[in-house]
Scaffold this motif. Structure first.
Motif, PDB file in Angstrom:
ATOM      1  N   TRP A 100       4.098  -6.180   6.900  1.00  0.00           N
ATOM      2  CA  TRP A 100       3.480  -5.073   6.483  1.00  0.00           C
ATOM      3  C   TRP A 100       4.358  -3.874   5.660  1.00  0.00           C
ATOM      4  O   TRP A 100       3.915  -3.020   4.943  1.00  0.00           O
ATOM      5  CB  TRP A 100       2.347  -4.346   7.299  1.00  0.00           C
ATOM      6  CG  TRP A 100       3.091  -3.579   8.493  1.00  0.00           C
ATOM      7  CD1 TRP A 100       3.732  -4.234   9.629  1.00  0.00           C
ATOM      8  CD2 TRP A 100       3.361  -2.284   8.569  1.00  0.00           C
ATOM      9  NE1 TRP A 100       4.253  -3.104  10.376  1.00  0.00           N
ATOM     10  CE2 TRP A 100       4.086  -2.032   9.872  1.00  0.00           C
ATOM     11  CE3 TRP A 100       2.967  -1.235   7.891  1.00  0.00           C
ATOM     12  CZ2 TRP A 100       4.255  -0.895  10.416  1.00  0.00           C
ATOM     13  CZ3 TRP A 100       3.268  -0.037   8.344  1.00  0.00           C
ATOM     14  CH2 TRP A 100       3.894   0.214   9.594  1.00  0.00           C
ATOM     15  N   PHE A 158       4.478  -3.761   2.274  1.00  0.00           N
ATOM     16  CA  PHE A 158       3.438  -3.159   1.288  1.00  0.00           C
ATOM     17  C   PHE A 158       3.372  -1.324   1.800  1.00  0.00           C
ATOM     18  O   PHE A 158       3.231  -0.631   0.783  1.00  0.00           O
ATOM     19  CB  PHE A 158       2.014  -3.532   1.775  1.00  0.00           C
ATOM     20  CG  PHE A 158       2.054  -4.880   1.331  1.00  0.00           C
ATOM     21  CD1 PHE A 158       1.806  -5.610   0.083  1.00  0.00           C
ATOM     22  CD2 PHE A 158       1.973  -5.839   2.425  1.00  0.00           C
ATOM     23  CE1 PHE A 158       1.819  -6.733  -0.070  1.00  0.00           C
ATOM     24  CE2 PHE A 158       1.892  -7.257   2.163  1.00  0.00           C
ATOM     25  CZ  PHE A 158       1.765  -7.657   0.877  1.00  0.00           C
ATOM     26  N   SER A 159       3.783  -1.020   2.918  1.00  0.00           N
ATOM     27  CA  SER A 159       3.607   0.364   3.205  1.00  0.00           C
ATOM     28  C   SER A 159       4.859   1.159   2.698  1.00  0.00           C
ATOM     29  O   SER A 159       4.366   2.212   2.474  1.00  0.00           O
ATOM     30  CB  SER A 159       3.619   0.382   4.894  1.00  0.00           C
ATOM     31  OG  SER A 159       4.817  -0.187   5.456  1.00  0.00           O
ATOM     32  N   LEU A 209       3.971   2.016  -0.905  1.00  0.00           N
ATOM     33  CA  LEU A 209       2.658   2.945  -0.667  1.00  0.00           C
ATOM     34  C   LEU A 209       2.933   4.363  -0.195  1.00  0.00           C
ATOM     35  O   LEU A 209       2.646   5.373  -0.738  1.00  0.00           O
ATOM     36  CB  LEU A 209       1.676   2.376   0.157  1.00  0.00           C
ATOM     37  CG  LEU A 209       0.002   2.891   0.484  1.00  0.00           C
ATOM     38  CD1 LEU A 209      -0.483   3.354  -1.010  1.00  0.00           C
ATOM     39  CD2 LEU A 209      -0.426   2.529   1.404  1.00  0.00           C
ATOM     40  N   TRP A 255       4.639   5.985  -3.102  1.00  0.00           N
ATOM     41  CA  TRP A 255       3.535   6.667  -4.025  1.00  0.00           C
ATOM     42  C   TRP A 255       2.618   7.776  -3.367  1.00  0.00           C
ATOM     43  O   TRP A 255       2.579   8.831  -4.199  1.00  0.00           O
ATOM     44  CB  TRP A 255       2.764   5.575  -4.530  1.00  0.00           C
ATOM     45  CG  TRP A 255       1.909   5.832  -5.256  1.00  0.00           C
ATOM     46  CD1 TRP A 255       2.046   5.914  -6.900  1.00  0.00           C
ATOM     47  CD2 TRP A 255       0.327   6.328  -5.304  1.00  0.00           C
ATOM     48  NE1 TRP A 255       0.716   6.338  -7.312  1.00  0.00           N
ATOM     49  CE2 TRP A 255      -0.309   6.593  -6.288  1.00  0.00           C
ATOM     50  CE3 TRP A 255      -0.458   6.350  -3.688  1.00  0.00           C
ATOM     51  CZ2 TRP A 255      -1.705   6.774  -6.482  1.00  0.00           C
ATOM     52  CZ3 TRP A 255      -1.858   6.835  -4.114  1.00  0.00           C
ATOM     53  CH2 TRP A 255      -2.254   7.199  -5.344  1.00  0.00           C
ATOM     54  N   MET A 256       2.530   7.768  -2.249  1.00  0.00           N
ATOM     55  CA  MET A 256       1.478   8.692  -1.843  1.00  0.00           C
ATOM     56  C   MET A 256       2.060  10.026  -1.695  1.00  0.00           C
ATOM     57  O   MET A 256       1.807  11.019  -1.850  1.00  0.00           O
ATOM     58  CB  MET A 256       0.968   8.479  -0.204  1.00  0.00           C
ATOM     59  CG  MET A 256      -0.078   7.164  -0.401  1.00  0.00           C
ATOM     60  SD  MET A 256      -0.726   6.992   1.292  1.00  0.00           S
ATOM     61  CE  MET A 256      -1.336   8.480   1.737  1.00  0.00           C
TER      62      MET A 256
END
Length: 93
Positions: A47, A50-51, A54, A57-58
């Motif tokens: 994970w 992916f995290s 992310l 980006w956040m």
């Protein structure tokens, strides 16, 4: 606040992994435990692939206040789901 959320995520990950590793030790034959632990390690760390993107980006595109309030809403929903399933478990026991 981010440090608190990071600590909560770490504690949650530790509790999940400890429980899973105990189940592996109890239910998997000794000869296969190394392979199962390796597979569990790979899946539990996948994970991050992916995290991290992310989170980057956040951090660039989502306002800090939105992240804070959405985290509070997510935590409240988690507690609600936990309480619902806990009540159902007690009713069936």
């Amino acid at each position: 606040m981010l440090l608190l959320l990071w600590a909560m995520a770490g504690i949650g990950q530790t509790l999940v992994n400890l429980t899973t590793q105990t189940l592996i030790a109890d239910r998997i034959e000794v000869e296969m435990q190394g392979r199962v632990y390796g597979a569990h390690f790979a899946w539990s760390h996948l994970w991050w692939l992916f995290s991290y993107p992310l989170a980057g980006w956040m951090g660039k595109n989502v306002p800090t206040s939105a992240f804070f309030y959405e985290s509070l809403i997510g935590f409240a929903l988690w507690i609600l789901v936990y309480l619902v399933f806990r009540v159902r478990k007690e009713n069936f026991s």
